[in-house]
Design a protein around this motif. Structure first.
Motif, mmCIF file in Angstrom:
data_model
loop_
_atom_site.group_PDB
_atom_site.id
_atom_site.type_symbol
_atom_site.label_atom_id
_atom_site.label_comp_id
_atom_site.label_asym_id
_atom_site.label_seq_id
_atom_site.Cartn_x
_atom_site.Cartn_y
_atom_site.Cartn_z
ATOM 1 N N ALA A 105 0.708 -1.062 0.443
ATOM 2 C CA ALA A 105 -0.288 -0.058 0.186
ATOM 3 C C ALA A 105 0.848 1.305 0.214
ATOM 4 C CB ALA A 105 -0.984 0.322 1.104
ATOM 5 N N GLY A 106 2.403 1.406 0.303
ATOM 6 C CA GLY A 106 2.792 2.523 0.296
ATOM 7 C C GLY A 106 4.062 2.213 0.576
ATOM 8 N N PHE A 134 7.749 8.472 5.908
ATOM 9 C CA PHE A 134 6.180 8.320 5.626
ATOM 10 C C PHE A 134 7.090 6.878 6.708
ATOM 11 C CE2 PHE A 134 4.810 3.177 4.254
ATOM 12 C CZ PHE A 134 4.150 3.865 3.573
ATOM 13 N N ALA A 153 11.345 8.195 -4.096
ATOM 14 C CA ALA A 153 11.012 9.218 -3.712
ATOM 15 C C ALA A 153 12.489 9.736 -2.804
ATOM 16 C CB ALA A 153 9.872 8.960 -3.144
ATOM 17 N N TYR A 210 11.570 11.221 2.123
ATOM 18 C CA TYR A 210 9.831 10.868 2.265
ATOM 19 C C TYR A 210 9.711 9.646 2.737
ATOM 20 C CZ TYR A 210 8.883 15.223 0.246
ATOM 21 O OH TYR A 210 8.615 16.834 0.230
ATOM 22 N N ARG A 212 4.944 2.809 -3.357
ATOM 23 C CA ARG A 212 5.046 3.923 -4.219
ATOM 24 C C ARG A 212 6.369 4.344 -4.453
ATOM 25 N NH1 ARG A 212 -0.923 4.992 -2.817
ATOM 26 N NH2 ARG A 212 -0.560 6.926 -3.913
ATOM 27 N N LEU A 213 7.165 4.359 -2.928
ATOM 28 C CA LEU A 213 8.676 5.250 -2.687
ATOM 29 C C LEU A 213 9.583 5.433 -3.064
ATOM 30 C CD1 LEU A 213 7.014 5.787 0.980
ATOM 31 C CD2 LEU A 213 6.250 7.502 -0.649
ATOM 32 N N GLY A 227 6.306 8.063 10.096
ATOM 33 C CA GLY A 227 4.269 7.718 11.078
ATOM 34 C C GLY A 227 3.841 6.647 10.905
ATOM 35 N N LEU A 228 4.651 5.648 10.267
ATOM 36 C CA LEU A 228 3.779 4.617 10.306
ATOM 37 C C LEU A 228 4.189 3.747 11.585
ATOM 38 C CD1 LEU A 228 2.312 3.276 7.469
ATOM 39 C CD2 LEU A 228 4.447 1.437 7.676
#
Lengths: 285, 307, 407
Positions: free
Chosen positions: A81-82, A97, A89, A93, A85-86, A100-101
């Motif tokens: 899910a995350g 991420f 990045a 970032y 996509r990074l 934050g997780l």
């Protein structure tokens, strides 16, 4: 002398857990090239899942099997899910991420299991201790030492002796080459993240009866896991194992003579090693 | 020029809408963010250990203020010096490495400093923090009153902003950006890359030290968390939320971050959960941060006006 | 060009409007008619588990009075101090300036409370606190802060005297001490009181707050071959420590003392085997035999399905004392309430309680418990008997608060 021997034994036991954490993180950082600041939170989730599974099924051994698999599945979801996509990045970032997780997982633990710590006893079979002559040692810790050691060896065998393990090692060395070989590199990343999460989860589950559970239990482990990886050399799995044992023993031995410094010594050892060998104990670069 | 005007207006308006203590903290944090952004935005070094310099400076200057009653300029000078010196030490170990290694090293060395501060209780007070730090007068003017201290901090912030603008627009700033764009090429052109990286690290350390001293005098205490990794993380996150691509990103980030965590924490005890969700959303959907979102919004608006 | 200008004005306007929106809560000042009380209770950080319990106690005490005192409504607000000195002081200041709080209780960590106490002094608001540091009513005493927990001396005296009465031969003590203000204070007086009993302290190791890996400390303790291990730590640290001391086979052969325990909240986290030969000193135990305690325990249990430990009880009792001071002062002026609190005598939760006007220390009993072996437990919560209580105040020669000072 007996105290020193006892502490060395103890250092090996905690060092095995550190190695397990470091191995998982090294796999993730090595293959995926991302800083996983949620590694400590995955460790905590492993411990909490164990307690819940044992609560429902009433069997510690089942819990030890199910809980880390749950964490691995969580790892799959996170990657899918995350993290996926990074990859392009940039580390900043990726770090935002995963941090934050970690916050989310940590708070969800409080929401689900409550803020009060939970105490969990080892299974009846492993309660009590044995007299080793130089020290009285809890059976459960001996079990953890053996279990963590076996896991480290199994992971090692998987990476060294199986075809997929070889691909994974190649993924650490050279990603372009792996994708040129027509291997699904996306799949490789997903598997590596799940495997890393599994190792963090089982380290957490094994730790639950020793340290008890508290929502912030992953934070200390995160710092240690980073030290293990930096010390062992990035993506160097043998290095992670050696570094885990080294700081576990260093910490225990220092604790015997100067308890106040026993946490700082982890970081001091790291700084000292890196001053002499900036690439880490076994790093090549 | 208009950006400067906007900043001055914000400085004047801010204390009307949030408490002066929080307004002060926003500008202190903005100085801290400017420092980090020299590394992150301009040189491409993601340091996850900036509180090492922030906290060390706060402790040393706090100690001297408390026990020797040094004057405010000496305190600021000591803070800048300690920040730079500790950054030289840490930077020496770190600048040779890049990527993940660099992040982990700065983080782990931050932990080392943290545990030293934690255990050296006779000086730092350990877990209890170092309380009782005075706020001396500035050239005979008292800054005890919170609005005066706010004015003092704002002034130092503007000064820092000016200095940082000069640095990034100087030849040095251009070299750093060249390193960010392509390290190998910068090396090939003949720049001593590690040396310039170390220089950037030391400059950032000096600014962080300044922020640390101002923080110590704000609440009269250096808490242990001032040197903890959470502060290191917060400044990175604030900068990213604001946008690391611009000189002004950290300023906006500092405002958004501090305001967000302060106001949400009074609403719900589990506020870090919302903070985590905000991080994830920024990463997945708003990369580039507030500055870029703002620019995109205005481009969209003006295209609609002309169209 | 003009378009550009207009855009700038728009920008500034938007920023101003946004900022005004953000700051809205702080503009809304407290109505002067209501009395604002702040509970500074940790919801995150090392004492994240304790804050919600504190909140329960304070809320119950206020609700008993219908959220009113002297005919005025009480506005109860809370802030998360995050168990950190910086965050706590900042949020306390914000609540004082922004919400008009003039009376604050908390936080739980003694180190953080010392920092908050400085805020109380600077901002001239009444501050009540309960914890193990002796400095709030000692070296760093001032007119605005009050201490509810027993003096560390009172605690040490109660624990050592009564333990030695039951175990006169246990002279070799090994201490495990939490490394912050509270641990140091209690350790100092345990050693001081121990002199009279001829105790030998074979070791005293300090561990950080939030320590969970006690094996290294326990092995070291075992190597010292003590007669008894005494822990001066709290909450999760105490639970983790007691568990490892049991796992390494020290208890139940050796007695273990938890010198400053949260009481029932810690004890229920330990398996019955671990509680064997465990002795406990605490500021409150739920079987305390006073009318107020009985009523409080009953309604707390009805509400939360578990008996109250030290944390909710302290918040409850501090709030009641504060309200009693309002009644006595017949005023909600901070200085008048402080004067009323100084020398206040009540028969409350713990029995006879008196606030020493000279030091702001509450003089009150401290509890000493012995845990029951599994076989003797009558029900799940029948964990321990109160063996003794003690209330010897701090002797003059140790008193560090020479002058409480003016307003």
């Amino acid at each position: 002398m007996n105290l020193l021997l006892g502490q060395i034994l103890n250092g090996i036991a905690t060092g095995m857990l550190y190695a397990l954490m470091g191995l998982g993180l090294s796999l993730i950082t090595g293959v995926l090239n991302i800083p996983n600041f949620a590694h400590g939170a995955l460790f905590a989730v492993g411990a909490y899942l164990l307690v819940s599974v044992v609560g429902v099924l009433g069997n510690f051994w089942l819990g030890l099997i199910v809980a880390p698999i749950g964490v691995a599945l969580l790892g799959l979801v996170i990657e899918w899910a995350g993290v996926r996509r990074l990859y392009a990045a940039g580390h900043d970032y990726q770090l935002l991420f995963t941090f934050g997780l970690a916050l989310i997982l940590n708070e969800l633990i409080i929401v689900i299991w409550g803020p009060v710590g939970i105490s969990h006893l080892p299974p009846a079979l492993l309660r009590g201790g044995v007299d080793l002559g130089f020290t009285f040692y809890p059976k459960y810790r001996l079990f953890v030492m053996g279990m963590a050691g076996a896991l480290v060896v199994l992971t090692w065998l998987f990476l060294e002796k199986t075809k997929y393990g070889a691909i994974m090692r190649a993924g650490i060395e050279n990603k372009e080459m792996v994708s040129l070989l027509g291997i699904d590199i996306q799949m490789l990343f997903t598997v590596a993240f799940a495997l890393g999460a599994y190792l963090a989860g089982i380290a957490g589950a094994l730790t639950a009866p020793i340290r008890g559970l508290s929502p912030g239990m992953g934070v200390d482990m995160l710092g240690i896991a980073f030290v293990v990886v930096a010390l062992g050399g990035l993506g160097n799995l043998l290095g992670a194992i050696a570094a885990g044992l080294l700081i576990g023993v260093a910490q225990a031995v220092v604790a015997a003579y100067w308890t106040e410094a026993s946490t700082a010594v982890i970081f001091a050892v790291m700084a000292a090693v890196l001053l002499v060998r900036p690439q880490g104990l076994f790093g090549i670069r | 020029m208009r950006t400067l005007l906007l900043i001055v207006i914000s400085i004047l308006l801010l204390p009307l809408v949030v408490r002066p203590a929080i307004a002060s903290e926003i500008w202190i944090f903005a100085i801290f963010g400017l420092a980090l952004n020299l590394l992150l935005g301009y040189t491409g070094m993601l340091s996850f250990g900036q509180s090492t310099f922030f906290g060390s400076a706060a402790y040393v200057a706090g100690w001297l203020l408390k026990h020797y009653g040094i004057n405010v300029f000496a305190a600021l000078g000591v803070g800048v010096g300690v920040g730079a010196l500790s950054a030289l030490l840490v930077g020496y170990l770190c600048v040779q490495r890049s990527g993940l290694y660099f992040i982990m090293l700065t983080f782990a060395l931050n932990q080392l400093f943290y545990f030293i501060a934690y255990q050296w209780t006779s000086v730092t007070g350990g877990e209890d923090g170092m309380p009782g730090i005075p706020r001396p007068s500035v050239l005979g003017l008292s800054i005890q009153e919170s609005y005066w201290y706010y004015a003092f901090i704002s002034l130092l912030f503007l000064l820092s902003l000016w200095a940082m603008k000069r640095i990034v627009e100087s030849p040095l700033g251009k070299i750093l950006q060249a390193i960010r764009e392509n390290e190998v090429r910068a090396e090939a052109v003949g720049y001593d890359v590690p040396r310039f990286k170390l220089l950037a690290f030391v400059i950032a350390g000096a600014f962080s030290g300044l922020a640390g001293v101002l923080y110590a005098m704000l609440f009269g205490i250096v808490p242990l968390e001032a040197i903890g990794f959470v502060v290191s993380g917060n400044v990175v996150f604030a900068t990213l939320i604001g946008g690391s691509g611009s000189l002004y990103g950290p300023i906006i980030g500092s405002f958004v971050f501090i305001w967000l965590s302060e106001s949400v924490s009074t609403m719900w005890a589990r506020w870090p959960l919302l903070l985590g969700v905000a991080f994830v959303i920024v990463v997945l959907f708003l990369r580039g941060g507030v500055v870029e979102a703002w620019t995109r919004f205005w481009t969209w608006r003006s295209s609609k006006q002309t169209g | 060009m003009s378009n550009l200008k207009r855009r700038n004005i728009l920008k500034a306007g938007a920023l101003g409007a946004a900022a005004a929106g953000f700051g809205f809560p702080s503009i809304l000042r407290a109505q002067p008619k209501e009395i604002v009380m702040l509970g500074l209770w940790d919801q995150t950080g090392a004492f994240a588990d304790v804050g919600p319990l504190n909140d329960r106690g304070m809320r119950m005490a206020l609700e008993e009075r219908g959220m009113k005192v002297l005919g005025k409504p009480i506005k109860y607000i809370t802030r998360d101090g995050a168990t950190q000195a910086g965050t706590s002081t900042r949020r306390a200041e914000e609540a004082i300036d922004g919400e008009g709080a003039r009376f604050m209780i908390g936080p739980w960590s003694s180190g953080v409370a010392l920092a908050v106490s400085e805020v109380a002094k600077r901002k001239k608001v009444l501050h009540l606190f309960s914890g193990g540091t002796e400095d709030i009513s000692g070296a760093r005493c001032h007119r605005y802060s009050f201490q509810w927990a027993a003096s560390p001396y009172t605690a040490a005296k109660t624990v050592v005297d009564n333990f030695m009465k039951a175990n006169p031969k246990a002279k070799r003590w090994h201490l495990l001490v939490a490394d912050y203000a509270f641990g140091w204070s209690v350790e100092k007086y345990i050693k001081e009181v121990g002199k009279a009993h001829g105790l030998e302290f074979v070791g005293a190791d300090r561990h950080p707050l939030g320590e969970r890996e006690f094996s290294n400390y326990v092995q070291k303790a075992a190597a010292n071959r003590p007669d008894v291990v005494a822990m001066i730590n709290f909450g999760g640290d105490a639970v983790a420590g007691a568990r490892e001391i049991f796992n390494f086979g020290l208890t139940p052969k050796l007695p273990l003392i938890m010198c400053w325990s949260s009481g029932v909240e810690e004890l229920i986290q330990l398996a019955p085997e671990i509680r064997d030969n465990l002795w406990v000193g605490t500021n409150f135990y739920y079987t305390a035999n006073t009318p107020v305690a009985k009523a409080f325990v009953k309604s707390y249990q009805a509400k939360f399905k578990t008996p109250p430990g030290y944390a909710p009880s302290a918040a409850y009792s501090m709030t009641r004392m504060l309200l009693a001071a309002f009644d006595k002062a017949k005023s909600d002026d901070v200085q008048a309430v402080i004067k009323a609190l100084e020398g206040l005598e009540v028969n409350d939760l713990l029995g006879r309680m008196k606030v020493d006007g000279a030091t702001h220390q509450t003089l009150r009993p401290y509890f000493f418990l012995r845990c029951k072996p599994k076989a003797q437990m009558k029900h799940e919560l029948d964990l321990a008997d109160i063996v003794a209580t003690g209330d010897t105040p701090l002797p003059k020669q140790y008193a560090a608060c020479k002058d409480i000072g003016g307003f």
